[in-house]
Design a protein around this motif. Structure first.
Motif, PDB file in Angstrom:
ATOM      1  N   SER A   1       1.595   6.429  -1.807  1.00  0.00           N
ATOM      2  CA  SER A   1       0.431   5.623  -1.428  1.00  0.00           C
ATOM      3  C   SER A   1      -0.841   6.077  -2.137  1.00  0.00           C
ATOM      4  O   SER A   1      -1.638   5.254  -2.593  1.00  0.00           O
ATOM      5  CB  SER A   1       0.238   5.655   0.089  1.00  0.00           C
ATOM      6  OG  SER A   1       0.109   6.985   0.557  1.00  0.00           O
TER       7      SER A   1
ATOM      8  N   ALA B   1       0.810  -1.225   0.000  1.00  0.00           N
ATOM      9  CA  ALA B   1       0.000   0.000   0.000  1.00  0.00           C
ATOM     10  C   ALA B   1       0.841   1.271   0.000  1.00  0.00           C
ATOM     11  O   ALA B   1       0.307   2.366  -0.202  1.00  0.00           O
ATOM     12  CB  ALA B   1      -0.931   0.003   1.211  1.00  0.00           C
ATOM     13  N   GLY B   2       2.144   1.124   0.249  1.00  0.00           N
ATOM     14  CA  GLY B   2       3.023   2.291   0.218  1.00  0.00           C
ATOM     15  C   GLY B   2       3.224   2.972   1.551  1.00  0.00           C
ATOM     16  O   GLY B   2       3.581   4.151   1.601  1.00  0.00           O
ATOM     17  N   ALA B   3       3.022   2.235   2.652  1.00  0.00           N
ATOM     18  CA  ALA B   3       3.094   2.850   3.981  1.00  0.00           C
ATOM     19  C   ALA B   3       4.341   2.457   4.768  1.00  0.00           C
ATOM     20  O   ALA B   3       4.390   2.662   5.982  1.00  0.00           O
ATOM     21  CB  ALA B   3       1.847   2.472   4.779  1.00  0.00           C
TER      22      ALA B   3
END
Length: 234
Positions: free
Chosen positions: A73, A51-53
């Motif tokens: 994200s 998710a890009g976190a």
């Protein structure tokens, strides 16, 4: 079946701490992957990385040919990632209806379809997020991910801490979303048999690496192996 997600040699973590090491797997369009492992093995970190976190240290993530690892994200959401984190992260100061319309993107999933999937939310569409039960908040979190109209749905322990009747209701909904609607998904869950029953593939993490990968059916039908990998056979 066409390949949807390709993860290669992925290493990631938080700050300088590397939690995931050399992760690699692929997922086809319309497939569901059960992501299993004991607590603290990196399952949530992997979901968060997709998710890009998190901070990615090495490797690549491609969704439908798009290099996700190069995107922020919010850009990953636009590229087709629908994310339901453990914390749910609904807008608690907004109504159910406002939660859904605030993030809605064009596609087959809209608030009305979410209400058909979760009649409880239809009854509470004017309620604030703070006025919902834990199960209703989880339904809203899933609904909010759906109205983004993603290519891939990420669910991090969607059944955690919920009453058995709500667990049953959510499992039926997730099965419908994936099996009948054909939306690809990756599901982290502490109830392995329940999730394996509605998944196509399964991978097991331990200490941030993939230690087992097989069809979900094969793992479900091998309780001794499941017990050895997870410490729980049921």
């Amino acid at each position: 079946m066409a390949e949807l997600l390709k993860v290669e040699n992925l290493s990631a973590g938080y700050g300088e701490a590397v939690v995931l090491h050399g992760i690699g797997f692929a997922l086809g369009e319309g497939e569901t992957l059960a992501l299993l492992g004991r607590n603290g093995t990196g399952k949530t970190t992997l979901i968060n990385t997709l998710a890009g976190a998190t901070r990615q240290h090495a490797g690549s993530i491609a969704l439908g040919g798009v290099a996700l690892h190069k995107l922020a994200s919010h850009e990953r959401a636009a590229a087709g990632i629908g994310w339901v984190p453990q914390e749910r992260n609904i807008f608690k100061s907004l109504t159910v209806q406002e939660n859904l319309t605030a993030v809605e993107r064009p596609g087959k999933w809209n608030p009305q379809r979410v209400y058909e999937m979760f009649p409880r939310l239809a009854e509470r569409k004017g309620n604030l997020g703070t006025q919902l039960s834990g199960g209703e908040q989880q339904m809203l979190a899933i609904g909010r991910a759906l109205v983004v109209n993603p290519k891939l749905l990420l669910l991090d322990e969607p059944l955690e801490g919920l009453a058995p009747i709500i667990v049953s209701e959510l499992l039926k909904a997730i099965s419908r979303i994936t099996r009948e609607e054909g939306l690809a998904a990756i599901i982290v869950e502490q109830h392995p048999q329940a999730i394996l029953a509605i998944s196509h593939q399964a991978i097991v993490l331990d200490r941030g690496t993939v230690v087992h990968a097989d069809s979900a059916r094969a793992l479900r039908e091998a309780p001794e192996l499941l017990d050895r990998l997870l410490g729980v056979a049921r």
